[in-house]
Design a protein around this motif. Structure first.
Motif, PDB file in Angstrom:
ATOM      1  N   SER A   3       0.835  -1.201   0.000  1.00  0.00           N
ATOM      2  CA  SER A   3       0.000   0.000   0.000  1.00  0.00           C
ATOM      3  C   SER A   3       0.869   1.249   0.000  1.00  0.00           C
ATOM      4  O   SER A   3       2.070   1.196   0.268  1.00  0.00           O
ATOM      5  CB  SER A   3      -0.914  -0.001   1.233  1.00  0.00           C
ATOM      6  N   ALA A   4       0.227   2.378  -0.298  1.00  0.00           N
ATOM      7  CA  ALA A   4       0.938   3.655  -0.293  1.00  0.00           C
ATOM      8  C   ALA A   4       1.412   3.972   1.121  1.00  0.00           C
ATOM      9  O   ALA A   4       0.803   3.564   2.109  1.00  0.00           O
ATOM     10  CB  ALA A   4       0.024   4.755  -0.809  1.00  0.00           C
ATOM     11  N   GLN A   5       2.514   4.723   1.209  1.00  0.00           N
ATOM     12  CA  GLN A   5       3.115   5.012   2.510  1.00  0.00           C
ATOM     13  C   GLN A   5       3.367   6.504   2.655  1.00  0.00           C
ATOM     14  O   GLN A   5       3.764   7.160   1.688  1.00  0.00           O
ATOM     15  CB  GLN A   5       4.445   4.266   2.654  1.00  0.00           C
ATOM     16  N   PRO A   6       3.166   7.049   3.862  1.00  0.00           N
ATOM     17  CA  PRO A   6       3.503   8.459   4.083  1.00  0.00           C
ATOM     18  C   PRO A   6       4.987   8.700   3.843  1.00  0.00           C
ATOM     19  O   PRO A   6       5.838   7.899   4.246  1.00  0.00           O
ATOM     20  CB  PRO A   6       3.140   8.688   5.557  1.00  0.00           C
ATOM     21  N   ILE A  11      11.118   8.040   4.990  1.00  0.00           N
ATOM     22  CA  ILE A  11      12.396   8.680   5.321  1.00  0.00           C
ATOM     23  C   ILE A  11      12.906   8.190   6.671  1.00  0.00           C
ATOM     24  O   ILE A  11      14.088   7.843   6.819  1.00  0.00           O
ATOM     25  CB  ILE A  11      12.242  10.215   5.320  1.00  0.00           C
ATOM     26  N   GLU A  12      12.024   8.137   7.655  1.00  0.00           N
ATOM     27  CA  GLU A  12      12.457   7.719   8.994  1.00  0.00           C
ATOM     28  C   GLU A  12      12.930   6.270   8.996  1.00  0.00           C
ATOM     29  O   GLU A  12      13.928   5.932   9.638  1.00  0.00           O
ATOM     30  CB  GLU A  12      11.312   7.916   9.993  1.00  0.00           C
ATOM     31  N   ARG A  13      12.233   5.414   8.280  1.00  0.00           N
ATOM     32  CA  ARG A  13      12.631   4.005   8.236  1.00  0.00           C
ATOM     33  C   ARG A  13      13.992   3.848   7.558  1.00  0.00           C
ATOM     34  O   ARG A  13      14.858   3.097   8.028  1.00  0.00           O
ATOM     35  CB  ARG A  13      11.559   3.193   7.505  1.00  0.00           C
ATOM     36  N   GLY A  30      15.568   9.013  17.356  1.00  0.00           N
ATOM     37  CA  GLY A  30      16.361   8.248  16.399  1.00  0.00           C
ATOM     38  C   GLY A  30      16.093   8.582  14.949  1.00  0.00           C
ATOM     39  O   GLY A  30      16.830   8.143  14.058  1.00  0.00           O
ATOM     40  N   GLY A  31      15.042   9.347  14.690  1.00  0.00           N
ATOM     41  CA  GLY A  31      14.760   9.770  13.321  1.00  0.00           C
ATOM     42  C   GLY A  31      15.584  10.993  12.954  1.00  0.00           C
ATOM     43  O   GLY A  31      16.208  11.620  13.818  1.00  0.00           O
ATOM     44  N   VAL A  37      16.427  16.724   7.243  1.00  0.00           N
ATOM     45  CA  VAL A  37      15.592  16.459   6.068  1.00  0.00           C
ATOM     46  C   VAL A  37      15.610  17.659   5.129  1.00  0.00           C
ATOM     47  O   VAL A  37      15.806  17.525   3.913  1.00  0.00           O
ATOM     48  CB  VAL A  37      14.146  16.126   6.496  1.00  0.00           C
ATOM     49  N   LYS A  38      15.427  18.840   5.707  1.00  0.00           N
ATOM     50  CA  LYS A  38      15.321  20.051   4.892  1.00  0.00           C
ATOM     51  C   LYS A  38      16.631  20.419   4.212  1.00  0.00           C
ATOM     52  O   LYS A  38      16.639  20.823   3.037  1.00  0.00           O
ATOM     53  CB  LYS A  38      14.861  21.211   5.777  1.00  0.00           C
ATOM     54  N   ARG A  39      17.750  20.280   4.930  1.00  0.00           N
ATOM     55  CA  ARG A  39      19.012  20.823   4.428  1.00  0.00           C
ATOM     56  C   ARG A  39      19.901  19.776   3.764  1.00  0.00           C
ATOM     57  O   ARG A  39      20.790  20.126   2.996  1.00  0.00           O
ATOM     58  CB  ARG A  39      19.788  21.476   5.582  1.00  0.00           C
TER      59      ARG A  39
END
Length: 429
Positions: A3-6, A11-13, A30-31, A37-39
């Motif tokens: 199925s589709a995933q957020p 990213i966290e996984r 831990g994420g 993420v942004k930079r």
């Protein structure tokens, strides 16, 4: 097929699969940090400008797998970037540098160093010192001066214009259903009289943030505005429909939020910034604003896009001049009730019901009340733009509800102040 995933979950996984060595780029859970993420991840690992398929808030299984593998494949560079960040932070302390946010300023440079030089060694200390000198040189100039000087360079404007055109082309709506998002708003904007109901409301809001509807409708405004539930012109977000590609600088064709040039948006950010050291340097600020201006609703983060869409639904129900306007949501009803009791609103109703002439300044307030969505959404967009720039979360549903109510109070206060000024002029005359 699965199925589709957020997007955030993918990213966290992938990040957690890297394991040890990236702790300074990670949060307590831990994420990855939001700034990681942004930079680093979005612009440098996933390279969203070239890989638009990775930018959707919800990813199909094949895209999710590809994105996971892309992040995991960069594990050596990410560990090296973390090591460079530790070295730059140490050198920053040694040089007693206090200006600027270290994560905001150093994360991209650390990744670049990781790619070009690998993991740093003792012999790289001089490189770290040189990098810091380059980063902090000239940061004492005022933001507006720096912005104006930056945009005086024709090559800079040409480069940003090319980026604008590419980023605008990268935004496409999908055919995903919008019904579930709007159905969920009944819970988000409805009452919650128990702890269980409040927890359920938060869960629904978290799901709506991950829903593709805000992105898709914002993208639809670029090309097929007739398919939207409301007009972006009538609600006051744009002066034209469909929404037009923004320009880097110059004269715009309107004064609505989505009409603004990149330069106007950056100037607004610089004016709002009490501490400019928390912002990236002006060239990077401009480059980020280009992508933001092209994103759905002029906002990059999916939680901000979801709040704006929610705000549009609230705004279209607010009719202060109508004593019996129908509303669907409990929060809208509460705001509407509060507005309707304002003395200046009652006064405006009496004027409209009678035949007395209305003072020109009061006429403007009456027009704002008749089209309350316009000033309301203009102010909401400005606040969300600020949160988007500063990466302030809109994930807490109670915070979002307070924001939606606060914007209405702010617009109402502005109306009261304008009427007070009008009365003072009349008395003085």
């Amino acid at each position: 097929m699965g199925s589709a995933q957020p997007r955030r979950a993918v990213i966290e996984r992938a990040w957690r699969s890297i394991g040890a060595g990236v702790e300074v780029l990670s949060g307590d859970d831990g994420g990855p940090l939001r700034r990681t993420v942004k930079r680093i991840i979005d612009p440098l690992v996933l390279r969203l400008r070239s890989n638009a398929q990775f930018s959707a808030p919800v990813l199909q299984p094949a895209v999710a797998a590809e994105m996971h593998d892309t992040i995991a494949a960069h594990a050596p560079q990410l560990r090296a970037a973390a090591a460079w960040f530790v070295m730059l932070k140490g050198e920053r302390r040694r040089q007693r540098i206090t200006s600027g946010n270290a994560q905001e300023l150093y994360f991209p440079v650390c990744f670049e160093l990781a790619v070009t030089r690998g993991t740093p060694g003792v012999e790289d200390q001089q490189t770290a010192a040189s990098v810091l000198r380059d980063i902090h040189q000239g940061r004492d100039r005022t933001g507006i001066e720096t912005l104006n000087a930056h945009l005086e360079d024709p090559q800079v404007v040409a480069r940003l214009t090319r980026q604008l055109e590419r980023s605008w082309r990268d935004v496409h709506p999908t055919g995903a259903m919008t019904g579930p998002f709007f159905a969920g708003l009944a819970t988000v904007l409805g009452p919650a009289e128990s702890h269980r109901a409040a927890a359920a409301r938060q869960r629904v809001w978290s799901a709506l943030i991950a829903d593709a509807t805000p992105y898709n409708l914002g993208a639809t405004a670029h090309t097929r505005p007739a398919e939207l539930p409301w007009s972006i012109v009538e609600v006051g977000l744009s002066s034209v429909s469909p929404q037009q590609l923004p320009t880097v600088d110059g004269v715009t064709g309107g004064d609505r939020p989505l009409d603004r040039t990149v330069a106007e948006r950056v100037r607004a950010t610089l004016r709002r910034a009490l501490d400019r050291d928390e912002l990236p340097d002006v060239p990077l600020l401009c480059a980020e604003e280009v992508d933001r201006a092209c994103a759905p609703w002029g906002l990059l983060a999916e939680d901000k896009q979801a709040v704006l869409l929610t705000g549009i639904e609230v705004a279209t129900e607010l009719q202060p001049l109508s004593a019996s306007a129908p509303v669907r949501y409990e929060l809208s009803a509460r705001i509407q009730s509060r507005l309707a009791k304002e003395a200046y609103v009652l006064h405006a109703r009496r004027y409209l019901a009678g035949s007395e002439a209305i003072h020109p300044r009061q006429q403007q307030v009456v027009e704002d009340l008749a089209g309350f969505a316009r000033p309301y959404l203009s102010r909401l967009w400005a606040r969300l733009h600020g949160r988007d720039v500063w990466q302030e979360s809109c994930e807490d549903v109670d915070d979002v509800r307070a924001l939606l109510e606060g914007v209405a109070r702010s617009v109402s206060l502005d109306h009261r102040q304008r009427i007070k000024a009008m009365l003072e002029v009349q008395v003085a005359g």
